[in-house]
Design an enzyme around this catalytic site. Sequence first.
Site, mmCIF file in Angstrom:
data_model
loop_
_atom_site.group_PDB
_atom_site.id
_atom_site.type_symbol
_atom_site.label_atom_id
_atom_site.label_comp_id
_atom_site.label_asym_id
_atom_site.label_seq_id
_atom_site.Cartn_x
_atom_site.Cartn_y
_atom_site.Cartn_z
ATOM 1 N N HIS A 258 0.858 -1.184 0.000
ATOM 2 C CA HIS A 258 0.000 0.000 0.000
ATOM 3 C C HIS A 258 0.897 1.238 0.000
ATOM 4 C CE1 HIS A 258 -4.011 1.765 1.682
ATOM 5 N NE2 HIS A 258 -3.311 2.713 1.086
ATOM 6 N N GLU B 65 -2.522 -1.665 -3.329
ATOM 7 C CA GLU B 65 -3.646 -0.892 -2.815
ATOM 8 C C GLU B 65 -3.262 0.572 -2.777
ATOM 9 O OE1 GLU B 65 -4.799 -3.750 0.957
ATOM 10 O OE2 GLU B 65 -3.774 -1.848 1.286
ATOM 11 N N HIS C 159 -8.601 -5.881 6.849
ATOM 12 C CA HIS C 159 -8.413 -4.911 7.929
ATOM 13 C C HIS C 159 -8.693 -5.539 9.275
ATOM 14 C CE1 HIS C 159 -7.209 -1.011 9.209
ATOM 15 N NE2 HIS C 159 -7.017 -0.723 7.949
#
Length: 242
Positions: free
Chosen positions: A44, A71, A192
């Site tokens: 990310h 991401e 998450h």
Amino acid sequence: MATKLSVNINKIATLRNSRGGNNPNLVQVALDCERFGAQGITVHPRPDERHIRYKDVIDLKPLLSTEFNIEGNCTEKKFVDLVMNIKPEQVTLVPDSGGQLTSDHGWDTIKHKDYLIDMIAQFKSAGIRTSIFVNADIKMIEGAKATGADRIELYTESYAHNYSTNKELAIQSFVAAAKKANELNIGINAGHDLSLENLNYFAQQIPNLLEVSIGHALIADALYLGLENTIQLYLRQLKINH
Ligand code: PXP
């Protein structure tokens, strides 16, 4: 079909960056995650490069043999250019803002429909599978489908947070969202705060869960259990007979 485990290696980059050198070696850790059984690697990159650097993404791409998932926030031109240049197997669009500690909400796929349609079309034209990070909300799933995205990634923070108090209640909106996604034929990823404690129940309850991306808890567990053992334990949580 078993759910794939994609290991998010942001935390390894955070550790490395804290001393300015190359220890731990991010690329080596990614390759070891694959060797230990991970079926994908997630990164990310953020504009401030506080953990994953743009160069890390370029270094990783030719060496990985599993699925590469990038991401990030597609409103950043630098992010879009990077993804279009690297052409990972999957891009996950996350609406995070500058100083955010970590992702804390999904896309509003209705409000930003036209914008997301354009972005999804651009990534798909390069042969990249697309996923949109969304809250477990049926309207957002329908909105994601309307953008042409291949998959959604369900933002699982609320599930993880409420799991220990009442897991049946915590999973409810996710089951409803997943049913809608299956009905609409859009693939389901999730991530998450998934952990060794809450992952198995999530995988059991969500029909056709294609992939989970896990970073924080997995890396923290690896401090005690070792990376190889930890990855094996996470994989075991995903072995479900529906
Ligand atoms: N999915 C998205 C979109 C994320 O931003 C993150 C954190 O970078 C994760 C999954 C992984 O979350 P965690 O580190 O809590 O496992």
